[in-house]
Design a protein around this motif. Structure first.
Motif, PDB file in Angstrom:
ATOM      1  N   CYS A  61     -33.437 -20.845  27.891  1.00 43.47           N
ATOM      2  CA  CYS A  61     -33.466 -20.895  26.429  1.00 43.47           C
ATOM      3  C   CYS A  61     -32.931 -22.243  25.964  1.00 43.47           C
ATOM      4  CB  CYS A  61     -32.634 -19.765  25.837  1.00 43.47           C
ATOM      5  SG  CYS A  61     -33.253 -18.115  26.257  1.00 43.47           S
ATOM      6  N   ILE A  62     -33.691 -22.913  25.091  1.00 43.09           N
ATOM      7  CA  ILE A  62     -33.340 -24.255  24.645  1.00 43.09           C
ATOM      8  C   ILE A  62     -33.148 -24.251  23.136  1.00 43.09           C
ATOM      9  CG2 ILE A  62     -34.063 -26.666  24.566  1.00 43.09           C
ATOM     10  CD1 ILE A  62     -35.853 -26.119  26.931  1.00 43.09           C
ATOM     11  N   GLY A  63     -31.997 -24.739  22.680  1.00 44.24           N
ATOM     12  CA  GLY A  63     -31.729 -24.828  21.253  1.00 44.24           C
ATOM     13  C   GLY A  63     -32.641 -25.837  20.585  1.00 44.24           C
ATOM     14  N   LYS A  64     -33.206 -25.469  19.452  1.00 48.73           N
ATOM     15  CA  LYS A  64     -34.113 -26.366  18.738  1.00 48.73           C
ATOM     16  C   LYS A  64     -33.399 -27.578  18.165  1.00 48.73           C
ATOM     17  CE  LYS A  64     -37.311 -22.630  17.546  1.00 48.73           C
ATOM     18  NZ  LYS A  64     -37.921 -21.829  16.446  1.00 48.73           N
ATOM     19  N   SER A  65     -32.076 -27.497  18.059  1.00 44.52           N
ATOM     20  CA  SER A  65     -31.307 -28.632  17.543  1.00 44.52           C
ATOM     21  C   SER A  65     -30.985 -29.655  18.622  1.00 44.52           C
ATOM     22  CB  SER A  65     -30.010 -28.132  16.908  1.00 44.52           C
ATOM     23  OG  SER A  65     -29.201 -27.481  17.885  1.00 44.52           O
ATOM     24  N   ALA A  66     -31.279 -29.335  19.894  1.00 41.60           N
ATOM     25  CA  ALA A  66     -30.974 -30.257  20.985  1.00 41.60           C
ATOM     26  C   ALA A  66     -31.828 -31.515  20.869  1.00 41.60           C
ATOM     27  CB  ALA A  66     -31.216 -29.573  22.330  1.00 41.60           C
ATOM     28  N   SER A  67     -31.243 -32.662  21.175  1.00 42.15           N
ATOM     29  CA  SER A  67     -31.963 -33.931  21.044  1.00 42.15           C
ATOM     30  C   SER A  67     -33.165 -34.012  21.975  1.00 42.15           C
ATOM     31  CB  SER A  67     -31.011 -35.094  21.311  1.00 42.15           C
ATOM     32  OG  SER A  67     -30.465 -35.010  22.620  1.00 42.15           O
ATOM     33  N   SER A  68     -33.109 -33.288  23.111  1.00 44.22           N
ATOM     34  CA  SER A  68     -34.217 -33.338  24.060  1.00 44.22           C
ATOM     35  C   SER A  68     -35.174 -32.154  23.912  1.00 44.22           C
ATOM     36  CB  SER A  68     -33.673 -33.389  25.489  1.00 44.22           C
ATOM     37  OG  SER A  68     -32.804 -32.310  25.747  1.00 44.22           O
ATOM     38  N   TYR A  69     -35.008 -31.370  22.843  1.00 45.65           N
ATOM     39  CA  TYR A  69     -35.849 -30.180  22.666  1.00 45.65           C
ATOM     40  C   TYR A  69     -37.339 -30.515  22.678  1.00 45.65           C
ATOM     41  CZ  TYR A  69     -38.440 -26.523  20.272  1.00 45.65           C
ATOM     42  OH  TYR A  69     -39.395 -25.596  19.946  1.00 45.65           O
ATOM     43  N   GLN A  70     -37.738 -31.531  21.924  1.00 41.20           N
ATOM     44  CA  GLN A  70     -39.158 -31.855  21.814  1.00 41.20           C
ATOM     45  C   GLN A  70     -39.732 -32.311  23.145  1.00 41.20           C
ATOM     46  OE1 GLN A  70     -40.501 -31.033  18.784  1.00 41.20           O
ATOM     47  NE2 GLN A  70     -42.380 -31.088  20.021  1.00 41.20           N
ATOM     48  N   ALA A  71     -38.918 -33.007  23.939  1.00 41.71           N
ATOM     49  CA  ALA A  71     -39.384 -33.435  25.259  1.00 41.71           C
ATOM     50  C   ALA A  71     -39.710 -32.230  26.131  1.00 41.71           C
ATOM     51  CB  ALA A  71     -38.329 -34.307  25.939  1.00 41.71           C
ATOM     52  N   PHE A  72     -38.852 -31.208  26.104  1.00 44.15           N
ATOM     53  CA  PHE A  72     -39.114 -29.995  26.875  1.00 44.15           C
ATOM     54  C   PHE A  72     -40.326 -29.243  26.330  1.00 44.15           C
ATOM     55  CE2 PHE A  72     -34.737 -30.682  28.240  1.00 44.15           C
ATOM     56  CZ  PHE A  72     -34.806 -30.318  29.576  1.00 44.15           C
ATOM     57  N   ALA A  73     -40.481 -29.235  25.014  1.00 42.57           N
ATOM     58  CA  ALA A  73     -41.589 -28.516  24.395  1.00 42.57           C
ATOM     59  C   ALA A  73     -42.929 -29.155  24.731  1.00 42.57           C
ATOM     60  CB  ALA A  73     -41.396 -28.464  22.881  1.00 42.57           C
ATOM     61  N   ASP A  74     -42.956 -30.480  24.929  1.00 38.63           N
ATOM     62  CA  ASP A  74     -44.212 -31.194  25.117  1.00 38.63           C
ATOM     63  C   ASP A  74     -44.551 -31.524  26.565  1.00 38.63           C
ATOM     64  OD1 ASP A  74     -44.348 -31.180  22.372  1.00 38.63           O
ATOM     65  OD2 ASP A  74     -43.646 -33.250  22.126  1.00 38.63           O
ATOM     66  N   ALA A  75     -43.567 -31.493  27.462  1.00 36.61           N
ATOM     67  CA  ALA A  75     -43.750 -32.087  28.794  1.00 36.61           C
ATOM     68  C   ALA A  75     -44.722 -31.328  29.693  1.00 36.61           C
ATOM     69  CB  ALA A  75     -42.408 -32.226  29.503  1.00 36.61           C
ATOM     70  N   GLY A  76     -44.733 -30.015  29.601  1.00 42.55           N
ATOM     71  CA  GLY A  76     -45.590 -29.234  30.484  1.00 42.55           C
ATOM     72  C   GLY A  76     -44.963 -28.926  31.834  1.00 42.55           C
ATOM     73  N   CYS A  77     -43.771 -29.450  32.078  1.00 44.60           N
ATOM     74  CA  CYS A  77     -43.061 -29.155  33.323  1.00 44.60           C
ATOM     75  C   CYS A  77     -41.572 -29.386  33.101  1.00 44.60           C
ATOM     76  CB  CYS A  77     -43.566 -30.018  34.488  1.00 44.60           C
ATOM     77  SG  CYS A  77     -43.281 -31.797  34.274  1.00 44.60           S
ATOM     78  N   PHE A  78     -40.754 -28.772  33.942  1.00 46.75           N
ATOM     79  CA  PHE A  78     -39.308 -28.952  33.858  1.00 46.75           C
ATOM     80  C   PHE A  78     -38.693 -28.460  35.160  1.00 46.75           C
ATOM     81  CE2 PHE A  78     -40.174 -24.729  32.255  1.00 46.75           C
ATOM     82  CZ  PHE A  78     -39.156 -23.928  32.768  1.00 46.75           C
ATOM     83  N   ALA A  79     -37.446 -28.833  35.395  1.00 51.40           N
ATOM     84  CA  ALA A  79     -36.699 -28.358  36.557  1.00 51.40           C
ATOM     85  C   ALA A  79     -35.417 -27.686  36.087  1.00 51.40           C
ATOM     86  CB  ALA A  79     -36.366 -29.511  37.508  1.00 51.40           C
ATOM     87  N   VAL A  80     -35.022 -26.650  36.789  1.00 52.16           N
ATOM     88  CA  VAL A  80     -33.745 -25.978  36.566  1.00 52.16           C
ATOM     89  C   VAL A  80     -32.870 -26.265  37.782  1.00 52.16           C
ATOM     90  CG1 VAL A  80     -32.560 -23.796  36.193  1.00 52.16           C
ATOM     91  CG2 VAL A  80     -34.826 -24.166  35.195  1.00 52.16           C
ATOM     92  N   ASN A  81     -31.709 -26.871  37.551  1.00 51.55           N
ATOM     93  CA  ASN A  81     -30.792 -27.241  38.624  1.00 51.55           C
ATOM     94  C   ASN A  81     -29.506 -26.440  38.463  1.00 51.55           C
ATOM     95  OD1 ASN A  81     -32.263 -29.947  39.561  1.00 51.55           O
ATOM     96  ND2 ASN A  81     -32.213 -29.917  37.321  1.00 51.55           N
TER      97      ASN A  81
END
Length: 324
Positions: A61-81
């Motif tokens: 779950c990603i807060g919409k107020s986070a500075s990197s929110y849009q990057a996660f929304a648009d990237a199409g991929c992500f990693a969980v560490n």
């Protein structure tokens, strides 16, 4: 009207609710991706859970107020560490507004291109399966494309503070179902060994073999190798309950290569290898064969088998592959 009913109809106090949510003990993750120009982005999060094995899904779950929110929304991929108990500083860094969060961690690209923190407890490299709008957060569902884990103790979090997890590794639990990748790394006339922390020595290990000049060891330290001098040397099992071993031989790059080694690593001359302090018969036998073949300048590739194994000898120097 009962007190429970009154509470149900009253406005929810967000501070009290946050504290109540915080009584659920969680792990700590750093979620990472890249923005449109390829810059790595990341943030600390503990809203993480597995979702499905078939297909393999998880969510964060990603807060919409986070500075990197849009990057996660648009990237199409992500990693969980998922972080281990020694990574409180990493958690703090990625929870901050620092502009150079990735300068203090070793990271790599595995499958999707999202940054994977190579020293984490466990990592999952995902493509975005779905995104669900949920109030002031977005639920990011990822399909796991690759993952890796280690037997390190996890970093816990509860009631707004870090928590320790005791005895996290049950008997018989394996760090990985894959092969352990070990390295016979030479510099000059010395062979690199790593302390096991119990008075013995083992080969340095890595999570995967890379064909470039940098080898990231388990634990996050990196060594520079001569890439064209890295070859498969041995494939074998130690016990039915353990994963198998892939052993590569390699050469440390640069002059004075044995200087400034990471803690726990040490070079031994070929005639001073402490065989009696090597924990398993199989590793001792492999090291003795390596030293013997090095003296003869004629190496083989060992493949384990039920009747004692096979060795395929290799004659001549390595040369570039011709596609003709």
């Amino acid at each position: 009207m009962t007190e429970t009913a009154v509470a149900a109809n009253a406005a929810i106090d967000p501070i009290a609710l946050r504290r109540a949510f915080g009584t659920f003990v969680t792990g700590v993750t750093v979620i990472t991706t890249r923005d449109a120009d390829g810059t790595p982005r990341g943030m600390t999060a503990n809203s993480f859970t597995s979702v499905s094995l078939d297909p393999p899904l998880l969510l964060v779950c990603i807060g919409k107020s986070a500075s990197s929110y849009q990057a996660f929304a648009d990237a199409g991929c992500f990693a969980v560490n998922i972080l281990h108990e020694g990574q409180v500083d990493v958690s703090a860094t990625f929870a901050s507004k620092s502009q150079d969060k990735f300068q203090s961690v070793t990271h790599d690209q595995i499958h999707t291109g999202a940054p994977v923190l190579t020293d984490s407890l466990t990592w999952f490299d995902c493509t975005t399966f779905n995104t669900v709008d949920a109030g002031d957060h977005a639920v990011l569902i990822g399909q796991v494309r690759a993952f890796g884990t280690s037997p390190t103790a996890p970093l816990g979090f509860c009631r707004g503070r870090y928590a320790s997890v005791k005895d996290p590794l049950p008997a018989g639990w394996l760090a990985s179902h894959g092969m352990i990748i070990g390295y016979l790394i030479e510099a000059g006339e010395g062979l690199l060994l790593q302390s096991n922390g119990k008075g013995g020595w083992v080969l340095p290990t890595a999570r995967r073999r890379k064909a470039d000049s940098q080898l990231v060891l388990d634990g996050g330290d990196a060594l520079r190798l001569v890439p064209e001098n890295t070859f498969l040397y041995s494939v074998f099992d130690v016990a039915d309950s353990d994963p198998g071993y892939l052993i590569y031989r390699a050469q440390l790059a640069g002059e004075g290569a044995s200087d400034d080694l990471p803690a726990g690593l040490r070079f031994f001359s070929m005639d001073e290898i402490p065989y009696e302090q090597i924990s398993t018969h199989e590793l001792r036998s492999m090291l003795r064969r390596y030293v013997r073949e090095r003296q003869e300048k004629r190496f083989g590739i060992y493949m384990d088998s039920d009747d004692g194994g096979r060795v395929a000898m290799i004659d001549g120097e390595a040369h570039a592959w011709s596609h003709e």
